[in-house]
Write a protein that holds these residues in place. Structure first.
Motif, PDB file in Angstrom:
ATOM      1  N   SER A  46       0.692  -1.156  -0.029  1.00  0.00           N
ATOM      2  CA  SER A  46      -0.145  -0.147  -0.130  1.00  0.00           C
ATOM      3  C   SER A  46       0.902   1.114  -0.063  1.00  0.00           C
ATOM      4  N   GLU A 141      -0.323 -13.715   1.859  1.00  0.00           N
ATOM      5  CA  GLU A 141       0.352 -12.848   0.681  1.00  0.00           C
ATOM      6  C   GLU A 141      -0.590 -12.149  -0.197  1.00  0.00           C
ATOM      7  N   MET A 142      -1.316 -13.148  -0.991  1.00  0.00           N
ATOM      8  CA  MET A 142      -1.936 -12.890  -2.202  1.00  0.00           C
ATOM      9  C   MET A 142      -3.105 -11.819  -2.062  1.00  0.00           C
ATOM     10  N   ALA A 143      -4.056 -12.300  -0.957  1.00  0.00           N
ATOM     11  CA  ALA A 143      -5.130 -11.483  -0.623  1.00  0.00           C
ATOM     12  C   ALA A 143      -4.908  -9.936  -0.118  1.00  0.00           C
ATOM     13  N   LYS A 145      -1.931  -8.379  -0.763  1.00  0.00           N
ATOM     14  CA  LYS A 145      -1.423  -7.760  -1.643  1.00  0.00           C
ATOM     15  C   LYS A 145      -2.627  -7.143  -2.620  1.00  0.00           C
ATOM     16  N   ASN A 146      -3.450  -7.858  -3.077  1.00  0.00           N
ATOM     17  CA  ASN A 146      -4.744  -7.479  -4.025  1.00  0.00           C
ATOM     18  C   ASN A 146      -5.357  -6.236  -3.271  1.00  0.00           C
ATOM     19  N   LEU A 147      -5.559  -6.540  -1.863  1.00  0.00           N
ATOM     20  CA  LEU A 147      -6.321  -5.572  -1.283  1.00  0.00           C
ATOM     21  C   LEU A 147      -5.668  -4.038  -1.121  1.00  0.00           C
ATOM     22  N   LEU A 149      -3.403  -3.109  -3.390  1.00  0.00           N
ATOM     23  CA  LEU A 149      -3.472  -2.198  -4.783  1.00  0.00           C
ATOM     24  C   LEU A 149      -4.742  -1.931  -4.971  1.00  0.00           C
ATOM     25  N   ALA A 150      -5.801  -2.457  -4.483  1.00  0.00           N
ATOM     26  CA  ALA A 150      -7.263  -2.030  -5.009  1.00  0.00           C
ATOM     27  C   ALA A 150      -7.501  -0.722  -4.100  1.00  0.00           C
TER      28      ALA A 150
END
Length: 465
Positions: A46, A141-143, A145-147, A149-150
């Motif tokens: 973020s 990690e993935m969730a 990271k995507n949160l 970025l959004a």
């Protein structure tokens, strides 16, 4: 992920887990470590993705979280080192604490199945690894990271304080590790940076502007004005000026009534004045200076008595710098001079503004303007620039000429006549409708009905008689 795999106690005798009581606190601690790992990942991503201007706006509005986030952004090297340290600590602890607890639970469950006793430890280990690694990848990690970025700014503000506490508590260790990392970076002759500078080229800003327009965050009109402002440096004075052949000028011996007469005919308030010929412009006369004179003065004075200075600029002067100069010098008009020192044309402040907002027409404006005949056809003035035609219709004309009329002359290789027609290789058709002297007055531009990828409809030059 590598930290997690390194932490998994693969050398442990999993069969011994059958005699180990299930520890629910260890599993709960594993879940906490998983969430903490995700928080460090989200904080790192973020802060990298957040728009600093929005963080600064929140800080100016009094949000204390934004102030802490700005501090993190001013020392990104330390910030990211702290995030990596936190991720590594959580991953190692997760492998050391959660894996044995999950293995013990699975061994007990598999012990009551029909599996052979010798296979139970191996199956339990495989399932344990799959579960822990899956949860670490997706949840840790993935969730996050995507949160991040959004909703970069929101996540950065929410995590600014707890992440700041962590960095403050372990700052000596973080600084030590970061210093060692920077030393390795300098070995390859790269200077580490502590702050991400928000510096963009005009091309990058134009791309961001186009994306913002597509997403609807700015209006089409605002996008056009901003895009034109970014492109001012690419337009020179020659492209925006009123050319020499269109100048309404007077000799320095002209009378003041002649000034009023020419102003009435053209609607111009600033008229260039020359000595002997148009290549020797000595200044300009403003109609306002004539209108305030008494009748007796109108008879006795000439334009030479009312001359105002007019700055001269080369044809190659870009509009961005020219606009700055005109504002600094409080000049509303400049004389554009060609490479031989002769008069190429005149450029006014209105001409520069029109590059930003489009043509400005008033009740005295007799110039022709582009108009759409239908969805595939436009009628444009021959003096329209090629880049303006491209923005209006999508047609990109090749060649060295500045104007549409000049581009058609280049293709035909001769002076124009009404009815001349030129077809581009992409199937666009340009037809000369009228002439103004030796140039085209109006040109009809017609788009092809459908241009195939193989160029089947391509055409060539055609005299059209």
């Amino acid at each position: 992920m590598s930290e997690l795999l390194a932490a998994l106690p693969l050398a442990v005798d999993v069969s011994a887990a059958a005699d180990t009581p299930v520890n629910p606190w260890a599993i709960l601690l594993g879940l906490v470590l998983l969430l903490a790992n995700g928080a460090f990942v989200a904080a790192e991503i973020s802060l990298l993705a957040a728009r600093r201007t929005r963080i600064e706006e929140a800080a100016e509005a009094g949000d204390p979280r934004a102030g802490r986030a700005l501090e993190a952004l001013t020392e990104l090297s330390v910030t990211f080192s702290g995030a990596q340290l936190g991720i590594t600590m959580c991953s190692l602890a997760l492998g050391a604490v959660a894996e044995p607890a999950v293995a013990a639970l699975l061994v007990r469950w598999l012990g009551v199945t029909a599996l052979p006793t010798g296979l139970v430890p191996a199956v339990a280990l495989a399932i344990t690894l799959s579960i822990v690694v899956f949860l670490h990848m997706v949840v840790g990690e993935m969730a996050p990271k995507n949160l991040a970025l959004a909703r970069a700014e929101e996540v950065a503000l929410r995590l600014a304080r707890p992440f700041g506490w962590f960095v403050t508590a372990l700052r000596p260790l973080i600084l030590l590790l970061n210093g060692l990392a920077n030393a390795l970076v300098r070995l390859v002759r790269v200077q580490p940076v502590d702050e991400h500078k928000l510096v963009h080229t005009a091309e990058e800003l134009a791309l961001a502007l186009a994306e913002s327009q597509q997403l609807g965050t700015i209006t089409v009109q605002d996008a056009q004005v901003l895009d034109a402002a970014l492109g001012l440096a690419r337009i020179d004075a020659e492209a925006a000026m009123t050319p020499r052949v269109d100048l309404a000028a007077l000799p320095d011996t002209a009378t003041l009534p002649e000034v009023l007469e020419l102003a009435s005919e053209t609607g111009h308030t600033r008229i260039p004045v020359y000595h002997d010929d148009i290549d020797h412009v000595v200044g300009l006369v403003h109609v306002k200076d004539v209108l305030i004179r008494e009748d007796a003065e109108l008879v006795a004075l000439t334009v030479a008595d009312l001359l105002r200075p007019i700055p001269a600029v080369p044809e190659s002067r870009d509009l961005e710098q020219l606009l700055r100069d005109m504002l600094d010098e409080r000049s509303h008009a400049v004389l554009v001079v060609d490479e031989f020192g002769g008069t190429a044309g005149m450029l006014t402040l209105e001409d520069v503004v029109e590059e930003l907002v489009g043509e400005i027409a008033d009740e005295f404006d007799a110039e022709q303007h582009a108009r759409a005949e239908d969805e595939r056809s436009w009628v444009v003035p021959g003096t329209m620039r090629r880049d303006e035609l491209g923005r209006l219709t999508g047609l990109e004309l090749d060649g060295e000429a500045e104007t549409v009329s000049g581009a058609v002359v280049e293709q035909l290789g001769r002076l124009l006549e009404p009815g001349d027609r030129f077809t581009t290789v992409d199937g666009w058709e340009l037809t000369v409708l009228t002439l103004e002297g030796r140039r085209a007055g109006e040109i009809e531009v017609r788009a092809p009905e459908e241009v195939g990828a193989d160029g089947d409809e391509a055409g060539g030059a055609d005299d059209g008689h």
